[in-house]
Design a protein around this motif. Structure first.
Motif, PDB file in Angstrom:
ATOM      1  N   SER A   1     -15.242  38.173  -7.269  1.00  0.00           N
ATOM      2  CA  SER A   1     -15.448  37.954  -8.517  1.00  0.00           C
ATOM      3  C   SER A   1     -14.519  37.864  -9.656  1.00  0.00           C
ATOM      4  O   SER A   1     -14.122  37.090 -10.409  1.00  0.00           O
ATOM      5  CB  SER A   1     -16.499  38.850  -9.002  1.00  0.00           C
ATOM      6  OG  SER A   1     -17.868  38.541  -8.361  1.00  0.00           O
ATOM      7  N   ALA A   2     -13.556  39.193  -9.287  1.00  0.00           N
ATOM      8  CA  ALA A   2     -12.281  39.294 -10.134  1.00  0.00           C
ATOM      9  C   ALA A   2     -11.292  38.271 -10.153  1.00  0.00           C
ATOM     10  O   ALA A   2     -10.914  37.782 -10.925  1.00  0.00           O
ATOM     11  CB  ALA A   2     -11.747  40.805 -10.022  1.00  0.00           C
ATOM     12  N   ARG A   3     -11.038  37.916  -8.627  1.00  0.00           N
ATOM     13  CA  ARG A   3     -10.071  36.845  -8.145  1.00  0.00           C
ATOM     14  C   ARG A   3     -10.406  35.609  -8.976  1.00  0.00           C
ATOM     15  O   ARG A   3      -9.826  34.890  -9.475  1.00  0.00           O
ATOM     16  CB  ARG A   3     -10.193  36.522  -6.905  1.00  0.00           C
ATOM     17  CG  ARG A   3      -9.140  37.973  -6.307  1.00  0.00           C
ATOM     18  CD  ARG A   3      -8.960  37.841  -4.806  1.00  0.00           C
ATOM     19  NE  ARG A   3      -8.104  38.572  -4.344  1.00  0.00           N
ATOM     20  CZ  ARG A   3      -7.943  39.219  -3.122  1.00  0.00           C
ATOM     21  NH1 ARG A   3      -9.136  38.695  -2.314  1.00  0.00           N
ATOM     22  NH2 ARG A   3      -6.996  39.901  -2.602  1.00  0.00           N
ATOM     23  N   GLU A   4     -11.863  35.042  -8.764  1.00  0.00           N
ATOM     24  CA  GLU A   4     -12.406  33.946  -9.434  1.00  0.00           C
ATOM     25  C   GLU A   4     -12.148  33.855 -10.897  1.00  0.00           C
ATOM     26  O   GLU A   4     -11.661  32.906 -11.484  1.00  0.00           O
ATOM     27  CB  GLU A   4     -13.835  33.801  -9.424  1.00  0.00           C
ATOM     28  CG  GLU A   4     -14.441  32.610  -9.765  1.00  0.00           C
ATOM     29  CD  GLU A   4     -15.994  32.664  -9.423  1.00  0.00           C
ATOM     30  OE1 GLU A   4     -16.880  32.149 -10.199  1.00  0.00           O
ATOM     31  OE2 GLU A   4     -16.545  33.012  -8.325  1.00  0.00           O
ATOM     32  N   VAL A   5     -12.504  34.782 -11.620  1.00  0.00           N
ATOM     33  CA  VAL A   5     -12.114  34.866 -12.996  1.00  0.00           C
ATOM     34  C   VAL A   5     -10.967  34.798 -13.572  1.00  0.00           C
ATOM     35  O   VAL A   5     -10.450  34.104 -14.459  1.00  0.00           O
ATOM     36  CB  VAL A   5     -12.902  36.232 -13.637  1.00  0.00           C
ATOM     37  CG1 VAL A   5     -12.436  36.403 -15.250  1.00  0.00           C
ATOM     38  CG2 VAL A   5     -14.576  36.138 -13.526  1.00  0.00           C
TER      39      VAL A   5
ATOM     40  N   MET B   1     -17.502  38.426 -17.826  1.00  0.00           N
ATOM     41  CA  MET B   1     -17.279  37.446 -16.859  1.00  0.00           C
ATOM     42  C   MET B   1     -17.377  37.721 -15.591  1.00  0.00           C
ATOM     43  O   MET B   1     -17.879  37.131 -14.578  1.00  0.00           O
ATOM     44  CB  MET B   1     -15.931  36.241 -16.979  1.00  0.00           C
ATOM     45  CG  MET B   1     -16.280  35.541 -18.455  1.00  0.00           C
ATOM     46  SD  MET B   1     -14.787  34.229 -18.422  1.00  0.00           S
ATOM     47  CE  MET B   1     -13.444  35.557 -18.731  1.00  0.00           C
ATOM     48  N   VAL B   2     -16.726  39.043 -15.095  1.00  0.00           N
ATOM     49  CA  VAL B   2     -16.581  39.422 -13.625  1.00  0.00           C
ATOM     50  C   VAL B   2     -18.043  40.049 -13.250  1.00  0.00           C
ATOM     51  O   VAL B   2     -18.649  39.789 -12.394  1.00  0.00           O
ATOM     52  CB  VAL B   2     -15.532  40.715 -13.541  1.00  0.00           C
ATOM     53  CG1 VAL B   2     -15.727  41.447 -12.180  1.00  0.00           C
ATOM     54  CG2 VAL B   2     -14.282  40.121 -13.633  1.00  0.00           C
TER      55      VAL B   2
ATOM     56  N   PHE C   1      -5.530  32.451 -15.554  1.00  0.00           N
ATOM     57  CA  PHE C   1      -4.488  31.743 -14.936  1.00  0.00           C
ATOM     58  C   PHE C   1      -3.493  32.653 -14.233  1.00  0.00           C
ATOM     59  O   PHE C   1      -2.308  32.409 -14.325  1.00  0.00           O
ATOM     60  CB  PHE C   1      -3.934  30.684 -15.961  1.00  0.00           C
ATOM     61  CG  PHE C   1      -4.999  30.132 -16.714  1.00  0.00           C
ATOM     62  CD1 PHE C   1      -5.587  28.946 -16.158  1.00  0.00           C
ATOM     63  CD2 PHE C   1      -5.008  30.236 -17.977  1.00  0.00           C
ATOM     64  CE1 PHE C   1      -6.396  28.340 -16.637  1.00  0.00           C
ATOM     65  CE2 PHE C   1      -6.107  29.475 -18.733  1.00  0.00           C
ATOM     66  CZ  PHE C   1      -7.002  28.518 -18.039  1.00  0.00           C
ATOM     67  N   ALA C   2      -4.037  33.672 -13.441  1.00  0.00           N
ATOM     68  CA  ALA C   2      -3.145  34.631 -12.936  1.00  0.00           C
ATOM     69  C   ALA C   2      -3.858  34.863 -11.540  1.00  0.00           C
ATOM     70  O   ALA C   2      -5.006  35.183 -11.600  1.00  0.00           O
ATOM     71  CB  ALA C   2      -3.109  35.919 -13.781  1.00  0.00           C
ATOM     72  N   ALA C   3      -3.030  35.125 -10.636  1.00  0.00           N
ATOM     73  CA  ALA C   3      -3.487  35.652  -9.283  1.00  0.00           C
ATOM     74  C   ALA C   3      -3.339  37.217  -9.063  1.00  0.00           C
ATOM     75  O   ALA C   3      -2.711  37.996  -9.801  1.00  0.00           O
ATOM     76  CB  ALA C   3      -2.431  35.367  -8.158  1.00  0.00           C
ATOM     77  N   LEU C   4      -4.529  37.724  -8.652  1.00  0.00           N
ATOM     78  CA  LEU C   4      -4.725  38.906  -8.508  1.00  0.00           C
ATOM     79  C   LEU C   4      -4.481  39.484  -6.736  1.00  0.00           C
ATOM     80  O   LEU C   4      -5.084  38.792  -5.695  1.00  0.00           O
ATOM     81  CB  LEU C   4      -6.282  39.546  -8.698  1.00  0.00           C
ATOM     82  CG  LEU C   4      -6.757  39.477 -10.017  1.00  0.00           C
ATOM     83  CD1 LEU C   4      -7.912  39.907 -10.311  1.00  0.00           C
ATOM     84  CD2 LEU C   4      -5.816  40.001 -10.969  1.00  0.00           C
TER      85      LEU C   4
END
Length: 175
Positions: A14-18, A111-112, A24-27
């Motif tokens: 979920s965090a990666r998707e948001v 959102m997460v 507009f950043a990669a986790l």
């Protein structure tokens, strides 16, 4: 049945998707040996040069239903400013107000949690979610008292900042 492993996976996905769609950043996940960005881990190093952890922001949102608990998003101020600037499409963090930064962290928590809810609702049943809140301070953490489980994921934001997501929960009432 919801397990710690499935909640951890739902939290990270979920965090990666948001972050990919809204910030507009990669986790990238980082190991637990990294000091907490909110100064809550033992041995957390002071970043302000005065022997105290930096001021951090903690965005939290509570939920209830079969599972009840709280999602926390914790990061230091430079990370929160980067997130807010990316969300608002700004080149520089200098244009941000304190409210912009606080709103961005609250919206990330919202959102997460929404993405987690959609991933687990078939196993967890109905989950009601509150509005997010954001606090600023040092050594911040959420607490629900006894009988809770904790899922924690630390990530790097574009290899520049560390952000911590925590999901504190316990089985609640079926609604």
């Amino acid at each position: 049945m919801i397990t710690v492993v499935s909640l951890r996976d739902a939290l990270l996905e979920s965090a990666r998707e948001v972050f990919e769609t809204m910030v507009f950043a990669a986790l990238e996940e980082v190991g637990d040996e990294t000091a907490s960005p909110c100064g809550t881990s033992e041995g957390a190093q002071a970043k302000d040069g005065l022997g105290k952890p930096e001021t951090c922001l903690l965005g939290s949102i509570t939920f209830k239903g079969h599972l009840e608990g709280c999602l926390g998003v914790c990061c230091d101020e430079p990370c929160a400013q980067t997130i807010a600037a990316n969300m608002l499409g700004l080149v520089s963090t200098e244009e941000l107000s304190e409210n912009d930064v606080s709103d961005a962290i609250g919206e990330i928590a919202n959102m997460v949690m929404g993405a987690i809810k959609s991933r687990i609702q078939s196993e967890a049943g109905t989950i009601e979610v509150s509005i997010p809140s954001v606090v600023q301070g040092r050594q911040l953490r959420n607490s629900l008292g006894e009988g809770t489980d904790l899922v924690k994921v630390r990530v790097s934001v574009e290899e520049q900042h560390t952000l911590e997501f925590s999901l504190l929960y316990r089985e609640g009432n079926r609604t």
